[in-house]
Design an enzyme around this catalytic site. Sequence first.
Site, mmCIF file in Angstrom:
data_model
loop_
_atom_site.group_PDB
_atom_site.id
_atom_site.type_symbol
_atom_site.label_atom_id
_atom_site.label_comp_id
_atom_site.label_asym_id
_atom_site.label_seq_id
_atom_site.Cartn_x
_atom_site.Cartn_y
_atom_site.Cartn_z
ATOM 1 N N ASN A 110 -14.290 10.247 10.528
ATOM 2 C CA ASN A 110 -14.341 11.632 10.992
ATOM 3 C C ASN A 110 -13.699 12.563 9.964
ATOM 4 O O ASN A 110 -13.235 12.127 8.912
ATOM 5 C CB ASN A 110 -13.642 11.732 12.357
ATOM 6 C CG ASN A 110 -14.223 12.816 13.233
ATOM 7 O OD1 ASN A 110 -14.593 13.881 12.751
ATOM 8 N ND2 ASN A 110 -14.304 12.547 14.527
ATOM 9 N N HIS A 113 4.896 3.299 -4.621
ATOM 10 C CA HIS A 113 5.625 3.619 -5.847
ATOM 11 C C HIS A 113 6.958 2.879 -5.879
ATOM 12 O O HIS A 113 7.539 2.603 -4.834
ATOM 13 C CB HIS A 113 5.869 5.133 -5.928
ATOM 14 C CG HIS A 113 4.615 5.923 -5.938
ATOM 15 N ND1 HIS A 113 3.870 6.134 -7.069
ATOM 16 C CD2 HIS A 113 3.940 6.532 -4.931
ATOM 17 C CE1 HIS A 113 2.801 6.845 -6.777
ATOM 18 N NE2 HIS A 113 2.819 7.096 -5.474
#
Length: 188
Positions: free
Chosen positions: A87, A117
Amino acid sequence: MRTEKEKMLVGDIYHAFDTELVIERDRAKAICFKLNQTCSTDRDTRQSLILQLFAHTEHVETDAWVESPFHCDYGYNITVGKGFYANHGCTILDGAPVTFGDNCLLAPSVVIATAGHPLDSVERAKGDEYAKAITVGNDVWLGANVTVCPGVTIGDNVVVGAGSVVTKDLPANTVCVGAPAKPIRVID
């Protein structure tokens, strides 16, 4: 010696601003831009663009549908089964493979992020990151604003409630909610 892309694909630390990776992200972003600028009633053009993003996906040409806006990093690491639907406002950061089974539904603003990270700020500042694969089983519905974190597997027939954050694997046939998402009910 492995390339940064090879490191990315096996889950090792890699440099995200490597020239090859930047070029490949730019390619995907250009296709996403075209997709996001194409009218929803122009189904043929939209399907062609979806196919360009998910080029290796067997069923995408006839089954997958992606509403705009949609964003991804590479596209080529995304595999969708039959009946895939994303969607409005979905983002898939696909530095590692993201695999969807059949009949998966993504509600508005779902984020699926394989990228992470290092905790060390110096490494982060250099552009280092890692990516861990995400697998979503068959018949899964991710509610609005769900976030799926790197390395997670979601079993078959799982419903993840709106606003949940999936940080760990979720077992099949469950309704899961929360941050972090946890099973609260078994689906018969």
